[in-house]
Design a protein around this motif. Structure first.
Motif, PDB file in Angstrom:
ATOM      1  N   ASN A  99       0.804  -1.225   0.000  1.00 16.84           N
ATOM      2  CA  ASN A  99       0.000   0.000   0.000  1.00 16.84           C
ATOM      3  C   ASN A  99       0.839   1.278   0.000  1.00 16.84           C
ATOM      4  O   ASN A  99       0.468   2.274   0.620  1.00 16.84           O
ATOM      5  CB  ASN A  99      -0.963   0.007   1.195  1.00 16.84           C
ATOM      6  N   ASP A 100       1.944   1.303  -0.719  1.00 15.13           N
ATOM      7  CA  ASP A 100       2.785   2.508  -0.746  1.00 15.13           C
ATOM      8  C   ASP A 100       2.866   3.129  -2.142  1.00 15.13           C
ATOM      9  O   ASP A 100       3.779   3.870  -2.445  1.00 15.13           O
ATOM     10  CB  ASP A 100       4.190   2.212  -0.217  1.00 15.13           C
ATOM     11  N   ASP A 101       1.874   2.885  -2.968  1.00 17.13           N
ATOM     12  CA  ASP A 101       1.984   3.257  -4.378  1.00 17.13           C
ATOM     13  C   ASP A 101       1.237   4.525  -4.787  1.00 17.13           C
ATOM     14  O   ASP A 101       0.942   4.706  -5.958  1.00 17.13           O
ATOM     15  CB  ASP A 101       1.535   2.087  -5.254  1.00 17.13           C
ATOM     16  N   ARG A 102       0.929   5.436  -3.883  1.00 20.34           N
ATOM     17  CA  ARG A 102       0.295   6.701  -4.282  1.00 20.34           C
ATOM     18  C   ARG A 102       1.365   7.681  -4.721  1.00 20.34           C
ATOM     19  O   ARG A 102       2.250   8.035  -3.956  1.00 20.34           O
ATOM     20  CB  ARG A 102      -0.481   7.308  -3.115  1.00 20.34           C
ATOM     21  N   SER A 103       1.273   8.129  -5.959  1.00 22.35           N
ATOM     22  CA  SER A 103       2.275   9.082  -6.431  1.00 22.35           C
ATOM     23  C   SER A 103       2.038  10.443  -5.783  1.00 22.35           C
ATOM     24  O   SER A 103       0.916  10.804  -5.452  1.00 22.35           O
ATOM     25  CB  SER A 103       2.239   9.194  -7.952  1.00 22.35           C
ATOM     26  N   GLY A 104       3.108  11.177  -5.598  1.00 20.31           N
ATOM     27  CA  GLY A 104       3.022  12.515  -5.024  1.00 20.31           C
ATOM     28  C   GLY A 104       2.985  12.536  -3.508  1.00 20.31           C
ATOM     29  O   GLY A 104       2.825  13.597  -2.906  1.00 20.31           O
ATOM     30  N   THR A 105       3.122  11.373  -2.852  1.00 15.28           N
ATOM     31  CA  THR A 105       3.140  11.319  -1.393  1.00 15.28           C
ATOM     32  C   THR A 105       4.327  10.485  -0.932  1.00 15.28           C
ATOM     33  O   THR A 105       4.920   9.739  -1.710  1.00 15.28           O
ATOM     34  CB  THR A 105       1.841  10.706  -0.826  1.00 15.28           C
ATOM     35  N   VAL A 106       4.671  10.623   0.332  1.00 14.49           N
ATOM     36  CA  VAL A 106       5.759   9.851   0.917  1.00 14.49           C
ATOM     37  C   VAL A 106       5.169   8.935   1.987  1.00 14.49           C
ATOM     38  O   VAL A 106       4.688   9.403   3.022  1.00 14.49           O
ATOM     39  CB  VAL A 106       6.835  10.767   1.537  1.00 14.49           C
ATOM     40  N   ALA A 107       5.185   7.656   1.719  1.00 12.49           N
ATOM     41  CA  ALA A 107       4.635   6.686   2.659  1.00 12.49           C
ATOM     42  C   ALA A 107       5.496   6.629   3.920  1.00 12.49           C
ATOM     43  O   ALA A 107       6.719   6.724   3.860  1.00 12.49           O
ATOM     44  CB  ALA A 107       4.562   5.308   2.006  1.00 12.49           C
ATOM     45  N   ALA A 108       4.830   6.477   5.066  1.00 13.63           N
ATOM     46  CA  ALA A 108       5.515   6.336   6.351  1.00 13.63           C
ATOM     47  C   ALA A 108       4.541   5.710   7.337  1.00 13.63           C
ATOM     48  O   ALA A 108       3.332   5.935   7.256  1.00 13.63           O
ATOM     49  CB  ALA A 108       5.988   7.682   6.869  1.00 13.63           C
ATOM     50  N   LEU A 109       5.070   4.921   8.261  1.00 12.93           N
ATOM     51  CA  LEU A 109       4.251   4.333   9.303  1.00 12.93           C
ATOM     52  C   LEU A 109       4.462   5.146  10.568  1.00 12.93           C
ATOM     53  O   LEU A 109       5.558   5.137  11.142  1.00 12.93           O
ATOM     54  CB  LEU A 109       4.624   2.869   9.531  1.00 12.93           C
ATOM     55  N   ARG A 110       3.421   5.859  10.971  1.00 17.17           N
ATOM     56  CA  ARG A 110       3.462   6.698  12.166  1.00 17.17           C
ATOM     57  C   ARG A 110       2.271   6.329  13.036  1.00 17.17           C
ATOM     58  O   ARG A 110       1.124   6.549  12.647  1.00 17.17           O
ATOM     59  CB  ARG A 110       3.412   8.173  11.775  1.00 17.17           C
ATOM     60  N   LEU A 111       2.559   5.764  14.209  1.00 18.84           N
ATOM     61  CA  LEU A 111       1.518   5.219  15.069  1.00 18.84           C
ATOM     62  C   LEU A 111       1.730   5.678  16.504  1.00 18.84           C
ATOM     63  O   LEU A 111       2.840   5.614  17.029  1.00 18.84           O
ATOM     64  CB  LEU A 111       1.551   3.688  14.970  1.00 18.84           C
ATOM     65  N   THR A 112       0.647   6.126  17.147  1.00 23.25           N
ATOM     66  CA  THR A 112       0.689   6.602  18.528  1.00 23.25           C
ATOM     67  C   THR A 112      -0.392   5.894  19.336  1.00 23.25           C
ATOM     68  O   THR A 112      -1.525   5.743  18.873  1.00 23.25           O
ATOM     69  CB  THR A 112       0.443   8.124  18.583  1.00 23.25           C
ATOM     70  N   GLY A 113      -0.014   5.465  20.554  1.00 22.31           N
ATOM     71  CA  GLY A 113      -0.994   4.926  21.497  1.00 22.31           C
ATOM     72  C   GLY A 113      -1.566   3.575  21.152  1.00 22.31           C
ATOM     73  O   GLY A 113      -2.699   3.271  21.515  1.00 22.31           O
ATOM     74  N   ALA A 114      -0.782   2.736  20.494  1.00 23.33           N
ATOM     75  CA  ALA A 114      -1.272   1.413  20.087  1.00 23.33           C
ATOM     76  C   ALA A 114      -0.557   0.308  20.848  1.00 23.33           C
ATOM     77  O   ALA A 114       0.604   0.440  21.232  1.00 23.33           O
ATOM     78  CB  ALA A 114      -1.072   1.212  18.597  1.00 23.33           C
ATOM     79  N   ARG A 115      -1.262  -0.792  21.011  1.00 22.63           N
ATOM     80  CA  ARG A 115      -0.655  -2.032  21.478  1.00 22.63           C
ATOM     81  C   ARG A 115      -0.373  -2.863  20.229  1.00 22.63           C
ATOM     82  O   ARG A 115      -1.264  -3.092  19.408  1.00 22.63           O
ATOM     83  CB  ARG A 115      -1.599  -2.788  22.393  1.00 22.63           C
ATOM     84  N   ILE A 116       0.873  -3.288  20.086  1.00 23.53           N
ATOM     85  CA  ILE A 116       1.258  -4.097  18.927  1.00 23.53           C
ATOM     86  C   ILE A 116       1.455  -5.526  19.417  1.00 23.53           C
ATOM     87  O   ILE A 116       2.315  -5.783  20.267  1.00 23.53           O
ATOM     88  CB  ILE A 116       2.521  -3.532  18.259  1.00 23.53           C
ATOM     89  N   THR A 117       0.626  -6.410  18.893  1.00 24.07           N
ATOM     90  CA  THR A 117       0.646  -7.798  19.335  1.00 24.07           C
ATOM     91  C   THR A 117       1.355  -8.676  18.310  1.00 24.07           C
ATOM     92  O   THR A 117       1.361  -8.383  17.118  1.00 24.07           O
ATOM     93  CB  THR A 117      -0.789  -8.330  19.541  1.00 24.07           C
ATOM     94  N   GLY A 118       1.952  -9.735  18.809  1.00 30.53           N
ATOM     95  CA  GLY A 118       2.666 -10.661  17.930  1.00 30.53           C
ATOM     96  C   GLY A 118       4.113 -10.231  17.764  1.00 30.53           C
ATOM     97  O   GLY A 118       4.555  -9.209  18.286  1.00 30.53           O
ATOM     98  N   ARG A 119       4.833 -11.020  17.029  1.00 31.19           N
ATOM     99  CA  ARG A 119       6.272 -10.804  16.837  1.00 31.19           C
ATOM    100  C   ARG A 119       6.510  -9.917  15.622  1.00 31.19           C
ATOM    101  O   ARG A 119       6.131 -10.276  14.506  1.00 31.19           O
ATOM    102  CB  ARG A 119       6.954 -12.146  16.656  1.00 31.19           C
TER     103      ARG A 119
END
Length: 133
Positions: free
Chosen positions: A61-81
């Motif tokens: 899901n990083d294929d929109r032209s004219g934007t810079v993809a980045a994963l920015r997440l606040t206040g989440a519990r991340i489960t699994g490895r």
């Protein structure tokens, strides 16, 4: 590979925000409740699977032209490895005020920017890739 239909509501929010690098904030606004040490009590409305994070960081899901993809997440519990060992992470990866249930695996990974602040992380396992001279 995960399909969009398999994602939970917070995972879909993260998936949709990723191509434009928008931050997803799952905090409640109550400081004691939002503190990462209390994250083991956060419910499904604040939970994101490590597999979703890895899938996005590895190019989904990083294929929109004219934007810079980045994963920015606040206040989440991340489960699994969260295993990113041996991968090339081409996107910014930012966690703020999050709780991870397991150590992050980064052995031999090539990364750009990783920012993990004010979070509860049981460990980060990383070692540099040998110089291929």
């Amino acid at each position: 590979m995960l399909s969009y239909d398999e994602l939970t509501s917070p995972e879909r929010e993260l998936w949709d925000a990723f191509p434009e690098g928008r931050r997803v904030d799952l905090r409640t606004g109550v400081p004691d409740t939002d503190a990462p040490p209390a994250g083991d009590r956060w419910g499904p409305d604040r939970t994101v699977r490590a597999a979703v994070v890895a899938t996005l960081l590895l190019g989904a899901n990083d294929d929109r032209s004219g934007t810079v993809a980045a994963l920015r997440l606040t206040g989440a519990r991340i489960t699994g490895r969260l295993n990113l060992s041996g991968t090339e992470i081409c996107h910014t990866f930012s966690l703020q005020g999050c709780r991870l249930d397991e150590a992050v695996q980064l052995h031999g990974a090539t990364t750009r920017t990783i920012e993990i602040t004010n979070s509860w992380v049981p460990g980060i396992n990383a070692r540099a890739r040998p110089d291929r001279g």
